[in-house]
Design a protein around this motif. Sequence first.
Motif, PDB file in Angstrom:
ATOM      1  N   GLY A   1      -1.365  -0.115  -4.350  1.00  0.00           N
ATOM      2  CA  GLY A   1      -0.437  -0.843  -5.212  1.00  0.00           C
ATOM      3  C   GLY A   1      -1.087  -1.312  -6.504  1.00  0.00           C
ATOM      4  N   ALA A   2      -2.418  -1.429  -6.502  1.00  0.00           N
ATOM      5  CA  ALA A   2      -3.140  -1.861  -7.704  1.00  0.00           C
ATOM      6  C   ALA A   2      -2.948  -0.897  -8.865  1.00  0.00           C
ATOM      7  CB  ALA A   2      -4.628  -2.015  -7.393  1.00  0.00           C
ATOM      8  N   PHE A   3      -2.665   0.379  -8.580  1.00  0.00           N
ATOM      9  CA  PHE A   3      -2.483   1.351  -9.660  1.00  0.00           C
ATOM     10  C   PHE A   3      -1.231   1.042 -10.483  1.00  0.00           C
ATOM     11  CE2 PHE A   3      -5.579   3.399  -7.045  1.00  0.00           C
ATOM     12  CZ  PHE A   3      -6.296   4.224  -7.890  1.00  0.00           C
ATOM     13  N   TYR A   4      -0.242   0.449  -9.854  1.00  0.00           N
ATOM     14  CA  TYR A   4       0.954   0.021 -10.592  1.00  0.00           C
ATOM     15  C   TYR A   4       0.598  -1.107 -11.548  1.00  0.00           C
ATOM     16  CZ  TYR A   4       4.004   2.839  -7.628  1.00  0.00           C
ATOM     17  OH  TYR A   4       4.623   3.898  -6.998  1.00  0.00           O
ATOM     18  N   LEU A   5      -0.188  -2.047 -11.063  1.00  0.00           N
ATOM     19  CA  LEU A   5      -0.586  -3.152 -11.927  1.00  0.00           C
ATOM     20  C   LEU A   5      -1.461  -2.650 -13.072  1.00  0.00           C
ATOM     21  CD1 LEU A   5      -1.383  -6.011  -9.370  1.00  0.00           C
ATOM     22  CD2 LEU A   5       0.805  -5.094 -10.125  1.00  0.00           C
ATOM     23  N   GLY A   6      -2.337  -1.699 -12.770  1.00  0.00           N
ATOM     24  CA  GLY A   6      -3.176  -1.135 -13.816  1.00  0.00           C
ATOM     25  C   GLY A   6      -2.362  -0.428 -14.884  1.00  0.00           C
ATOM     26  N   ALA A   7      -1.358   0.339 -14.461  1.00  0.00           N
ATOM     27  CA  ALA A   7      -0.517   1.065 -15.417  1.00  0.00           C
ATOM     28  C   ALA A   7       0.257   0.118 -16.310  1.00  0.00           C
ATOM     29  CB  ALA A   7       0.446   1.983 -14.656  1.00  0.00           C
ATOM     30  N   ALA A   8       0.525  -1.090 -15.816  1.00  0.00           N
ATOM     31  CA  ALA A   8       1.239  -2.089 -16.613  1.00  0.00           C
ATOM     32  C   ALA A   8       0.299  -2.930 -17.472  1.00  0.00           C
ATOM     33  CB  ALA A   8       2.045  -3.006 -15.697  1.00  0.00           C
TER      34      ALA A   8
ATOM     35  N   PRO B   1       0.828  -1.207   0.000  1.00  0.00           N
ATOM     36  CA  PRO B   1       0.000   0.000   0.000  1.00  0.00           C
ATOM     37  C   PRO B   1       0.866   1.263   0.000  1.00  0.00           C
ATOM     38  CG  PRO B   1      -0.565  -1.460   1.831  1.00  0.00           C
ATOM     39  CD  PRO B   1       0.715  -1.946   1.260  1.00  0.00           C
ATOM     40  N   ALA B   2       0.239   2.375  -0.371  1.00  0.00           N
ATOM     41  CA  ALA B   2       0.862   3.689  -0.190  1.00  0.00           C
ATOM     42  C   ALA B   2       0.275   4.307   1.074  1.00  0.00           C
ATOM     43  CB  ALA B   2       0.583   4.577  -1.396  1.00  0.00           C
ATOM     44  N   PHE B   3       0.952   5.316   1.603  1.00  0.00           N
ATOM     45  CA  PHE B   3       0.408   5.999   2.787  1.00  0.00           C
ATOM     46  C   PHE B   3       0.760   7.483   2.741  1.00  0.00           C
ATOM     47  CE2 PHE B   3       0.684   7.557   7.189  1.00  0.00           C
ATOM     48  CZ  PHE B   3      -0.637   7.351   7.557  1.00  0.00           C
ATOM     49  N   GLY B   4      -0.275   8.324   2.846  1.00  0.00           N
ATOM     50  CA  GLY B   4      -0.075   9.761   2.988  1.00  0.00           C
ATOM     51  C   GLY B   4       0.368  10.483   1.738  1.00  0.00           C
ATOM     52  N   ASN B   5       0.170   9.904   0.556  1.00  0.00           N
ATOM     53  CA  ASN B   5       0.602  10.550  -0.675  1.00  0.00           C
ATOM     54  C   ASN B   5      -0.159   9.934  -1.842  1.00  0.00           C
ATOM     55  OD1 ASN B   5       2.437   8.365  -2.159  1.00  0.00           O
ATOM     56  ND2 ASN B   5       2.831   8.225   0.054  1.00  0.00           N
ATOM     57  N   ASP B   6      -0.036  10.565  -3.011  1.00  0.00           N
ATOM     58  CA  ASP B   6      -0.677  10.009  -4.203  1.00  0.00           C
ATOM     59  C   ASP B   6       0.353   9.728  -5.303  1.00  0.00           C
ATOM     60  OD1 ASP B   6      -0.038  12.573  -4.990  1.00  0.00           O
ATOM     61  OD2 ASP B   6      -2.093  13.159  -5.520  1.00  0.00           O
ATOM     62  N   ALA B   7       1.575   9.396  -4.903  1.00  0.00           N
ATOM     63  CA  ALA B   7       2.631   9.093  -5.879  1.00  0.00           C
ATOM     64  C   ALA B   7       2.271   7.881  -6.730  1.00  0.00           C
ATOM     65  CB  ALA B   7       3.955   8.858  -5.153  1.00  0.00           C
ATOM     66  N   TYR B   8       1.392   7.017  -6.222  1.00  0.00           N
ATOM     67  CA  TYR B   8       0.993   5.830  -6.981  1.00  0.00           C
ATOM     68  C   TYR B   8       0.238   6.193  -8.263  1.00  0.00           C
ATOM     69  CZ  TYR B   8      -3.352   6.842  -4.479  1.00  0.00           C
ATOM     70  OH  TYR B   8      -4.460   7.475  -3.959  1.00  0.00           O
ATOM     71  N   LEU B   9      -0.233   7.442  -8.360  1.00  0.00           N
ATOM     72  CA  LEU B   9      -0.940   7.870  -9.565  1.00  0.00           C
ATOM     73  C   LEU B   9       0.014   8.153 -10.719  1.00  0.00           C
ATOM     74  CD1 LEU B   9      -3.618  10.244  -7.990  1.00  0.00           C
ATOM     75  CD2 LEU B   9      -3.930   7.877  -8.757  1.00  0.00           C
ATOM     76  N   THR B  10       1.295   8.339 -10.411  1.00  0.00           N
ATOM     77  CA  THR B  10       2.306   8.583 -11.456  1.00  0.00           C
ATOM     78  C   THR B  10       3.484   7.639 -11.235  1.00  0.00           C
ATOM     79  OG1 THR B  10       3.218  10.370 -10.082  1.00  0.00           O
ATOM     80  CG2 THR B  10       1.666  11.001 -11.835  1.00  0.00           C
ATOM     81  N   PRO B  11       3.286   6.355 -11.463  1.00  0.00           N
ATOM     82  CA  PRO B  11       4.339   5.373 -11.180  1.00  0.00           C
ATOM     83  C   PRO B  11       5.517   5.521 -12.130  1.00  0.00           C
ATOM     84  CG  PRO B  11       2.496   4.336 -12.316  1.00  0.00           C
ATOM     85  CD  PRO B  11       2.061   5.728 -11.982  1.00  0.00           C
ATOM     86  N   PRO B  12       6.726   5.214 -11.672  1.00  0.00           N
ATOM     87  CA  PRO B  12       7.928   5.318 -12.522  1.00  0.00           C
ATOM     88  C   PRO B  12       7.836   4.398 -13.740  1.00  0.00           C
ATOM     89  CG  PRO B  12       8.510   4.975 -10.209  1.00  0.00           C
ATOM     90  CD  PRO B  12       7.048   4.749 -10.324  1.00  0.00           C
ATOM     91  N   LYS B  13       8.230   4.906 -14.883  1.00  0.00           N
ATOM     92  CA  LYS B  13       8.130   4.144 -16.132  1.00  0.00           C
ATOM     93  C   LYS B  13       8.975   2.872 -16.087  1.00  0.00           C
ATOM     94  CE  LYS B  13       8.558   4.579 -21.165  1.00  0.00           C
ATOM     95  NZ  LYS B  13       9.346   3.342 -21.322  1.00  0.00           N
TER      96      LYS B  13
END
Length: 298
Positions: A91-98, A58-70
Amino acid sequence: MPNLALLDYPGASIAAVAGLQEMFTYTARLHQRDDLPDIALTTGAPPKTPPDAVILPPAFGNDAYLTPPKNLIDWLRTLPETCLITSACAGAFYLGAAGLLDGRNVTTHWALEHELQSRFPKAKVDTGEILIRDGRVITAGGLLSWIDLALELIAHFSGPAIMREVGRHFVTDTGRRDQRPYRAFSPPMNHGDHQIEQAQFLIERTFAAPIRIAELAKTVALTERTFLRRFERATGLTPLTYVQHLRIQSAQRALESTPAPVEQIAYSVGYENAGAFRKLFKRHTGLSPSQYRQRLKR
């Protein structure tokens, strides 16, 4: 020897990363005790050798998961079909981006449901569940769902007996849970249909009263047919279902904070038939009103 990779991405929950490390460290000790093949968890950047499983915490206290590293997304796309790919909460946003959520049944934290679904419309998001396994992808919902995810992975690689022993050691339930008792109703209000927004505000003030579609439509200067079509398009719900969500949420708050009898609470939120209220409450939360009160009270 099973090798698992815990990806400590920017903004990942420190508590989740540390907790996962401790659970798998203890699991490794049980493997040594029982003379089982070693199980190893590495933490940090993506490993050079493809692991048997990947964990996005999980992430905590931020929305960095919305712009995952390429580079991380590209690496996820290269993983072989034999690799289990897992996430908890954001963490699901990383899987979605992939592209790994496309066509799959998945979950995330209930508060992130709309964002995940809008960004990855090919995913089938269900935040009623706290853990969903669809093929090689396992997703867990909720900030503490990394515990459920760890137990699922331990059961997969070590067997159910060791998984239950880990649960006993950490004093955590090993049975399946769901998110429904914890979900808050958070309807979309930024859809841009101002007449429907006006109707939503009116419903939120009067939800305990009988709902009359014709009166609602007239109040916002729409025909009944147009009102029903636009309301469902803007909110994703019919007006009746919308009202039910508001009533059940109000009942949840009353059960949490007052000793009032269930019959009294049912009537106060708009239900004259307490039996019908109990059935509807269980359908929404997975628990009866009395079970809900027992679980949430201190």
